[in-house]
Design a protein around this motif. Structure first.
Motif, mmCIF file in Angstrom:
data_model
loop_
_atom_site.group_PDB
_atom_site.id
_atom_site.type_symbol
_atom_site.label_atom_id
_atom_site.label_comp_id
_atom_site.label_asym_id
_atom_site.label_seq_id
_atom_site.Cartn_x
_atom_site.Cartn_y
_atom_site.Cartn_z
ATOM 1 N N VAL A 18 2.404 -0.818 3.679
ATOM 2 C CA VAL A 18 1.479 0.035 2.925
ATOM 3 C C VAL A 18 1.904 1.496 3.026
ATOM 4 O O VAL A 18 1.881 2.234 2.030
ATOM 5 N N LEU A 19 2.294 1.921 4.218
ATOM 6 C CA LEU A 19 2.729 3.303 4.421
ATOM 7 C C LEU A 19 3.938 3.626 3.551
ATOM 8 O O LEU A 19 3.982 4.676 2.890
ATOM 9 N N VAL B 236 -2.965 -1.807 -1.696
ATOM 10 C CA VAL B 236 -4.110 -1.566 -0.815
ATOM 11 C C VAL B 236 -5.249 -2.527 -1.144
ATOM 12 O O VAL B 236 -6.013 -2.937 -0.248
ATOM 13 N N LEU B 237 -5.384 -2.918 -2.406
ATOM 14 C CA LEU B 237 -6.419 -3.873 -2.779
ATOM 15 C C LEU B 237 -6.131 -5.255 -2.185
ATOM 16 O O LEU B 237 -7.034 -5.923 -1.669
ATOM 17 N N LEU C 222 -4.607 4.838 4.324
ATOM 18 C CA LEU C 222 -3.184 4.769 4.665
ATOM 19 C C LEU C 222 -2.311 4.879 3.426
ATOM 20 O O LEU C 222 -1.333 5.638 3.404
ATOM 21 N N GLY C 223 -2.660 4.128 2.382
ATOM 22 C CA GLY C 223 -1.842 4.122 1.176
ATOM 23 C C GLY C 223 -1.833 5.445 0.449
ATOM 24 O O GLY C 223 -0.765 5.965 0.079
ATOM 25 N N TYR C 224 -3.006 6.031 0.263
ATOM 26 C CA TYR C 224 -3.075 7.284 -0.498
ATOM 27 C C TYR C 224 -2.893 8.508 0.397
ATOM 28 O O TYR C 224 -2.428 9.556 -0.065
ATOM 29 N N GLY C 225 -3.238 8.387 1.666
ATOM 30 C CA GLY C 225 -3.017 9.493 2.595
ATOM 31 C C GLY C 225 -1.545 9.727 2.857
ATOM 32 O O GLY C 225 -1.122 10.842 3.192
#
Length: 203
Positions: free
Chosen positions: A25-26, A39-40, A161-164
């Motif tokens: 994800v990162l 992320v979904l 995590l994904g958008y950050g």
């Protein structure tokens, strides 16, 4: 309200750690590539498995060692392949600089995410069995608030995590940074694969 908070805390304690799923994800978040579906898949899967665990399906998983062994060795094989892929990318990081070519298709990204998610025996033991046990200990109707808390923790964490990860895009604007990231991903995958192979599903 307390069962909801217990669910959030228990969920975060299990997913906020360096692992194959979080590393995947990162990486997708840093590349800004197919982040939403990734992320979904991760968040909704966790929430679904927590619900099934509290509903009693976790007991079946706990008593099906043969099924878990199949998943275990499938997971080992996939993690080794993914580690090799990351190692190869680390050798040619210039093609992975943010904004460069070589974008992975949505289909390949989704398939990789599904494999990382479902070929890991710990997702069943931790999310279904452990979360299911803790949730059922809350009694009715509190256990359903616990499930809600776990779902909030899982979905919230993966979105964060994904958008950050986008905040790290500037740092990953150089080939050297991608070499480091993919090197860490490769080592992480190999360590997890070794734990599954030699430590079993309880390791």
């Amino acid at each position: 309200m307390l069962p909801l908070l217990i669910g959030i805390g228990s969920g975060l304690s299990l997913i906020v750690a360096i692992g194959a799923q979080n590393a995947f994800v990162l990486r997708q978040g840093i590349r800004r590539e197919h982040v939403l579906p990734v992320v979904l898949i991760c968040g909704v899967t966790d929430a679904m498995l927590e619900l099934l665990g509290v509903a009693g399906i976790g007991l079946i998983v706990e008593r099906a060692p043969v099924v878990l062994d199949v998943v275990r060795w499938g997971g080992v094989a996939f993690l080794i392949w993914y580690a090799w892929s990351a190692a190869r990318r680390a050798m040619r990081p210039e093609v992975l600089v943010a904004g460069a070519g070589g974008e992975t298709t949505l289909k390949k990204t989704v398939l990789a995410c599904l494999a990382i998610t479902y070929l890991n025996p710990h997702v069943y033991l931790d999310t279904m069995v452990l979360m299911g046990s803790i949730g059922n200990a809350q009694g009715d109707p509190a256990r359903w608030w616990f499930v809600a808390g776990g779902a909030i923790a899982s979905i919230g964490w993966f979105f964060l995590l994904g958008y950050g990860a986008r905040a790290l895009t500037r740092f990953f604007a150089t080939p050297r940074s991608w070499r480091i990231l993919d090197g860490v991903v490769a080592v992480t995958m190999l360590v997890i694969a070794a734990r599954l192979a030699f430590g079993g599903i309880a390791g």
